[in-house]
Design a protein around this motif. Structure first.
Motif, PDB file in Angstrom:
ATOM      1  N   ASP A 237      24.274 -10.659  15.868  1.00 14.41           N
ATOM      2  CA  ASP A 237      23.989 -11.608  16.949  1.00 14.41           C
ATOM      3  C   ASP A 237      23.759 -10.869  18.261  1.00 14.41           C
ATOM      4  N   ALA A 238      24.599  -9.855  18.531  1.00 17.15           N
ATOM      5  CA  ALA A 238      24.477  -9.086  19.768  1.00 17.15           C
ATOM      6  C   ALA A 238      23.214  -8.237  19.756  1.00 17.15           C
TER       7      ALA A 238
ATOM      8  N   LYS B 284      24.079 -18.005  22.407  1.00 19.73           N
ATOM      9  CA  LYS B 284      25.437 -18.250  21.926  1.00 19.73           C
ATOM     10  C   LYS B 284      25.572 -19.583  21.195  1.00 19.73           C
TER      11      LYS B 284
ATOM     12  N   ASN C 156      30.836  -9.168  24.354  1.00 21.02           N
ATOM     13  CA  ASN C 156      31.434 -10.439  23.934  1.00 21.02           C
ATOM     14  C   ASN C 156      32.264 -10.290  22.661  1.00 21.02           C
TER      15      ASN C 156
ATOM     16  N   GLU D 136      26.161 -10.763  23.760  1.00 19.92           N
ATOM     17  CA  GLU D 136      26.091  -9.362  24.158  1.00 19.92           C
ATOM     18  C   GLU D 136      27.213  -8.591  23.477  1.00 19.92           C
ATOM     19  N   TRP D 137      27.077  -7.261  23.443  1.00 16.99           N
ATOM     20  CA  TRP D 137      28.071  -6.435  22.765  1.00 16.99           C
ATOM     21  C   TRP D 137      29.463  -6.606  23.364  1.00 16.99           C
TER      22      TRP D 137
ATOM     23  N   GLU E  65      19.068 -17.105  34.035  1.00 14.23           N
ATOM     24  CA  GLU E  65      19.641 -15.761  33.917  1.00 14.23           C
ATOM     25  C   GLU E  65      20.299 -15.341  35.225  1.00 14.23           C
TER      26      GLU E  65
ATOM     27  N   ASP F 126      23.758 -18.800  27.815  1.00 15.48           N
ATOM     28  CA  ASP F 126      23.748 -17.350  27.668  1.00 15.48           C
ATOM     29  C   ASP F 126      23.463 -16.933  26.224  1.00 15.48           C
ATOM     30  N   TYR F 127      23.266 -15.638  26.025  1.00 15.92           N
ATOM     31  CA  TYR F 127      23.081 -15.074  24.686  1.00 15.92           C
ATOM     32  C   TYR F 127      24.205 -14.080  24.393  1.00 15.92           C
TER      33      TYR F 127
ATOM     34  N   THR G  79      20.979 -24.848  24.012  1.00 17.32           N
ATOM     35  CA  THR G  79      20.850 -23.648  24.816  1.00 17.32           C
ATOM     36  C   THR G  79      20.268 -24.045  26.166  1.00 17.32           C
TER      37      THR G  79
ATOM     38  N   GLU H 181      20.452  -8.788  18.254  1.00 19.41           N
ATOM     39  CA  GLU H 181      19.259  -9.624  18.346  1.00 19.41           C
ATOM     40  C   GLU H 181      19.279 -10.547  19.569  1.00 19.41           C
ATOM     41  N   LYS H 182      20.375 -10.471  20.362  1.00 22.80           N
ATOM     42  CA  LYS H 182      20.510 -11.307  21.558  1.00 22.80           C
ATOM     43  C   LYS H 182      20.305 -12.790  21.234  1.00 22.80           C
TER      44      LYS H 182
END
Length: 339
Positions: A74-75, A81, A63, A60-61, A329, A57-58, A102, A77-78
């Motif tokens: 980080d959030a 993780k 998180n 997100e806000w 995804e 995953d990447y 990843t 720019e996605k």
């Protein structure tokens, strides 16, 4: 004089000898969310030789409220993780080798990562992956520490091949659904408590202090002021297909893995759970209703729409995720809402 670990070495359970052992060990962390980032930071600060983090995953806000390694940038720019975690961890302790992967933590990936791993930490969000970790652990005799949290509730259990019952002994089958952070929410102290339990157990394993390994499964609810521990020793099954006398490691076999496929000619992915069984659509609707998405039902299926994605759930367990073609995804969305 470098006294970086001096306070840790003063602790009688570790000492200089234990610190030396820690510096030569390799920990695999499956998942880089709240539990994964918390465990990774604690172990990197403790001077573990190598930490490998795998997550699909990447950032997100949502998180940022509990996943301590990540920033607003980080959030925005996605950033994946695992990548964001590595960048932060190497700034915390440059002497620790941090490997970031990843990708999906499936059978093939974990089979390729186990070779020099001393301990595995479960920081995932679903039982499909946990059962794969469990079988990898048993097959290659690698101890692992189970952990999970949702709402104000958390749970942790240490599994040592040949010594303790495995997760398969305790659960036997993979649940088809349950509460998740996206359906029931979560408070950061619950995640922090599970991280504390997990990291302490990992450090005991790394220094070889098996005498002080917690023998019980511990669970708690911080909001309700509840704490429970049970001794699962009697649950160990001689005929368990994962850890019994004749193991077959069922969750490493293709037929027992969750299947995902892009539907030909459609902007959709179908996910078929590993375990067959009827899904309780009414209960699932009640869980999903807490997320603010739109729900429609008929006697045969449940349709759920949120954030531009539509999930169609069938009674036989199948799920169609519309508006997407990327399988990784799709799996993230599936586990986010269905556990």
């Amino acid at each position: 004089m470098n006294d970086r670990y001096s306070r840790q070495e003063l602790f009688s359970g570790i000492g200089k000898k234990g610190q030396q052992a820690i510096s030569q060990k390799h920990v695999l962390i499956v998942g880089a969310g709240a539990l994964g980032s918390g465990n990774a930071e604690a172990l990197v600060r403790a001077g573990v030789g190598k930490v490998t983090i795998i997550d699909r995953d990447y950032v997100e806000w949502s998180n940022l409220q509990r996943q301590q390694l990540f920033t607003e940038q980080d959030a925005a720019e996605k950033i994946p993780k695992a990548v964001a975690a590595k960048e932060r961890l190497t700034k915390i302790n440059s002497s620790v080798l941090v490997e970031a992967i990843t990708g999906d933590a499936g059978v093939q990936e974990l089979e390729g990562l186990h070779k020099d791993v001393d301990v595995i930490i479960d920081a995932t969000d679903n039982f499909d992956t946990r059962m794969i970790i469990n079988d990898i652990s048993q097959k290659y005799r690698i101890p692992w520490v189970y952990g999970a949290c949702v709402g104000s509730y958390g749970i942790s259990y240490t599994i040592i091949p040949g010594v303790t019952p495995c997760l398969h002994c305790l659960l036997e089958t993979v649940p088809l659904g349950g509460a998740t952070c996206d359906t029931a929410g979560i408070i950061s102290p619950a995640a922090g408590m599970v991280v504390s339990f997990q990291t302490a157990e990992v450090m005991k394993l790394l220094v070889g202090d098996l005498e002080h390994i917690r023998k019980k499964l511990v669970s708690f609810d911080l909001w309700e002021n509840q704490h429970t521990s049970i001794s699962p020793g009697t649950l160990k099954k001689e005929d368990c297909p994962s850890c019994g006398s004749r193991p077959s490691y069922p969750f490493l076999r293709y037929e027992n893995q969750t299947k995902a496929a892009v539907l030909c000619g459609r902007d959709s992915v179908q996910i078929r759970p590993a375990m067959k069984g009827d899904r309780d659509l009414e209960r699932t609707a009640q869980i999903l209703s807490k997320t603010g998405g739109r729900i429609e039902r008929n006697p045969f299926l449940l349709s759920y729409e949120n954030s531009g994605k539509r999930l169609v759930l069938f009674k036989d367990g199948r799920v169609l995720i519309h508006g997407i073609k990327d399988i990784a995804e799709a799996k993230t969305i599936y586990h986010r809402y269905l556990g």
